[in-house]
Design a protein around this motif. Sequence first.
Motif, PDB file in Angstrom:
ATOM      1  N   UNK A 181       0.847  -1.064   0.120  1.00  0.00           N
ATOM      2  CA  UNK A 181      -0.002  -0.126   0.112  1.00  0.00           C
ATOM      3  C   UNK A 181       0.856   1.151   0.051  1.00  0.00           C
ATOM      4  N   UNK A 182       2.216   0.866  -0.084  1.00  0.00           N
ATOM      5  CA  UNK A 182       3.108   2.216  -0.128  1.00  0.00           C
ATOM      6  C   UNK A 182       3.213   3.207   1.257  1.00  0.00           C
ATOM      7  N   UNK A 216       3.449   6.125  -6.956  1.00  0.00           N
ATOM      8  CA  UNK A 216       2.604   5.841  -5.694  1.00  0.00           C
ATOM      9  C   UNK A 216       1.136   6.479  -5.868  1.00  0.00           C
ATOM     10  N   UNK A 217       1.091   7.571  -6.507  1.00  0.00           N
ATOM     11  CA  UNK A 217      -0.213   8.232  -6.343  1.00  0.00           C
ATOM     12  C   UNK A 217      -1.209   7.228  -7.125  1.00  0.00           C
ATOM     13  N   UNK A 218      -0.812   6.746  -8.413  1.00  0.00           N
ATOM     14  CA  UNK A 218      -1.744   6.201  -9.019  1.00  0.00           C
ATOM     15  C   UNK A 218      -2.131   4.909  -8.271  1.00  0.00           C
ATOM     16  N   UNK A 219      -1.355   4.214  -7.688  1.00  0.00           N
ATOM     17  CA  UNK A 219      -1.430   3.148  -7.082  1.00  0.00           C
ATOM     18  C   UNK A 219      -2.631   3.130  -5.792  1.00  0.00           C
ATOM     19  N   UNK A 220      -2.295   4.510  -5.235  1.00  0.00           N
ATOM     20  CA  UNK A 220      -3.114   4.782  -3.718  1.00  0.00           C
ATOM     21  C   UNK A 220      -4.625   5.267  -4.417  1.00  0.00           C
ATOM     22  N   UNK A 221      -4.730   5.701  -5.603  1.00  0.00           N
ATOM     23  CA  UNK A 221      -6.181   5.884  -5.932  1.00  0.00           C
ATOM     24  C   UNK A 221      -6.704   4.498  -6.176  1.00  0.00           C
ATOM     25  N   UNK A 222      -6.192   3.730  -6.279  1.00  0.00           N
ATOM     26  CA  UNK A 222      -6.892   2.192  -6.505  1.00  0.00           C
ATOM     27  C   UNK A 222      -6.953   1.475  -5.438  1.00  0.00           C
ATOM     28  N   UNK A 238      -2.893   8.309   5.950  1.00  0.00           N
ATOM     29  CA  UNK A 238      -2.439   9.326   5.055  1.00  0.00           C
ATOM     30  C   UNK A 238      -1.262   8.885   4.093  1.00  0.00           C
ATOM     31  N   UNK A 239      -0.505   7.869   4.509  1.00  0.00           N
ATOM     32  CA  UNK A 239       0.490   7.454   3.374  1.00  0.00           C
ATOM     33  C   UNK A 239       0.214   6.541   2.429  1.00  0.00           C
ATOM     34  N   UNK A 240      -1.272   5.862   2.642  1.00  0.00           N
ATOM     35  CA  UNK A 240      -1.858   5.121   1.853  1.00  0.00           C
ATOM     36  C   UNK A 240      -2.894   5.584   0.830  1.00  0.00           C
ATOM     37  N   UNK A 241      -3.289   6.993   1.129  1.00  0.00           N
ATOM     38  CA  UNK A 241      -4.257   7.612   0.457  1.00  0.00           C
ATOM     39  C   UNK A 241      -3.318   8.577  -0.598  1.00  0.00           C
ATOM     40  N   UNK A 242      -4.009   8.991  -1.874  1.00  0.00           N
ATOM     41  CA  UNK A 242      -3.127   9.704  -2.530  1.00  0.00           C
ATOM     42  C   UNK A 242      -2.951  11.359  -2.334  1.00  0.00           C
ATOM     43  N   UNK A 243      -2.335  11.421  -1.266  1.00  0.00           N
ATOM     44  CA  UNK A 243      -1.832  12.606  -0.889  1.00  0.00           C
ATOM     45  C   UNK A 243      -0.364  12.875  -0.740  1.00  0.00           C
ATOM     46  N   UNK A 244       0.202  14.097  -1.209  1.00  0.00           N
ATOM     47  CA  UNK A 244       1.722  14.174  -1.058  1.00  0.00           C
ATOM     48  C   UNK A 244       2.035  14.642   0.340  1.00  0.00           C
ATOM     49  N   UNK A 245       3.105  14.498   0.654  1.00  0.00           N
ATOM     50  CA  UNK A 245       3.765  15.126   1.924  1.00  0.00           C
ATOM     51  C   UNK A 245       3.568  16.673   1.970  1.00  0.00           C
ATOM     52  N   UNK A 246       3.689  17.305   0.881  1.00  0.00           N
ATOM     53  CA  UNK A 246       3.464  18.980   0.800  1.00  0.00           C
ATOM     54  C   UNK A 246       2.151  19.181   1.170  1.00  0.00           C
ATOM     55  N   UNK A 247       1.119  18.367   0.861  1.00  0.00           N
ATOM     56  CA  UNK A 247      -0.278  18.745   1.208  1.00  0.00           C
ATOM     57  C   UNK A 247      -0.272  18.647   2.780  1.00  0.00           C
ATOM     58  N   UNK A 248       0.029  17.518   3.111  1.00  0.00           N
ATOM     59  CA  UNK A 248      -0.190  17.117   4.722  1.00  0.00           C
ATOM     60  C   UNK A 248       0.494  18.468   5.343  1.00  0.00           C
TER      61      UNK A 248
END
Lengths: 261, 261
Positions: free
Chosen positions: A53-54, A74-80, B104-114
């Motif tokens: 899950x990254x 990672x972002x593409x994966x996490x969207x799914x 937070x790490x497994x959803x499509x968000x970047x560290x900068x956004x956090x």
Amino acid sequence: MANAPVIQVQGLTKRYRDLLAVDHVTFEVQPGEILGFLGPNGAGKSTTMRMLTGCLPATEGVAKIAGFDVFEQPLEVKRRIGYLPENPPVYPDMTVASYLRFVAALKGVSHGKVNDEVERVAHSAAVGHMLGRLIGNISKGYKQRVGLAQALLGDPEVLVLDEPTVGLDPGQIIEVRNLIRSLAGKHTIILSTHILQEVKAVCRKVLILSAGKVVAYDDLEALESKYKTPERIASLEEIFLTLTGEGSAQLQPAANVQHVA
Amino acid sequence: MRNAFTFAKKELSVYFTTPIAYVMFALVTLIGSFFFLSLVGQYQQTSMFYMRFNNPEVMNRLNFMDMVLMPLTVNMGVIFIFVAPFLTMRLLSEERKQKTMELLLSTPVTSAEIVIGKYIACCVIMLACVVLTLVYPLSLQLSASTSAGIDWPTVIAGDVGLFLLGCAFMAVGLFFSALTESQMVAALATFMTLLISWVLGWRAQEAEGVMKDVVQFLSSTQHIVSFAKGNVDAKDLAYFFSVILFGLFLSHRAVEAQRWS
């Protein structure tokens, strides 16, 4: 289905200095399948899931979800992906509804659909009547189900569920199992557990990990027939204990084993 | 960037559903009022003193701005050293402690956004604290017999300086919160750093030559003095913005590092 596997894992390894937590794990999951992850505590189930899950970088190896590399895109994966970690990742200071809305927004559920989506997953995970309560005030079983609801948000292709039935009472366990079974087909699911009954109830395919290594990876039926002796049919418990090296030659009766699990 | 606002909204709702924000506002106004009342008392005594000696020259030079509001703004800056650690300590360390970082790490968000989302939230609370201090010039304005007493542009300049100082403190606090799982450690480290940046200014009085300039420039609370006098100085803006950017950059690195460990 001749589709490409949704989850492809090749030689996935995690090393903590001298400790080899996950050792060259390789497996594939076809679309719509449920794969059961089995193994004693500390076998590397959660570590493997966290890498998928990254949440955790692998030391070596490749993991691909829907064709996207977990480490490269990672972002593409996490969207799914919908992920329920070992400890349900909930904020005690938020209400169930505001928590689910928050996660839905993070998962990119469009603004107009957030409320419907929250409604839908809350219903699926049977927390619909808890939406107004503070998460800090609800029982462990409900927290677990809120965690499950969170994983379902955004209707992800792949669900990674780390011990989804921990902390639930028997009635709830059956509900959650039925829920997971009903999700198969539409979603590809990896489910870890050390309740062997659960694997039998939900999964077709199992992967048994022991000390970071894959010791068995097969269809449940194929596995059972492999260990069939002329006198008797080996139960999953016996197979599990033999493979993980935890059982003695004289196997314990199944009832006790379940108690241990 | 939408995700950053999602984080900001969530953090703000936590500030207001827990007592943190209310306690913060209450304490800031309580201590602020203490300083304000004693400064007004001093002002009254001084004016009485010069009135008795019938010294119109000095009387003309006495005013609210120099005697009350300017020192009050500088004092508020010192109060922020004490409240800032409590606003920022839980922002990132709690995510690690409660294992919600995995979400937070497994959803499509970047560290900068956090980082930016959480930073916006605590800066909003800081802004609210600054706005609360407007109560003091306002009460002087309302009770003054002539409206000549308050120079509003100077008051606003002072509050802008105070807000920027608060934002700089928040960036330092956010960084320490990103480093540790323990809120206590984050709060202590932030407090110590801010305290040193304040007492450094005392050293400046003893130092000489270049050393004096360097020490004076490093001291955080020195930089609101000219704001409080109504002068917006590029040197002070440069100081605040570099502290903010550097703090955010380091926080981002610290969150990013968690993805790779």
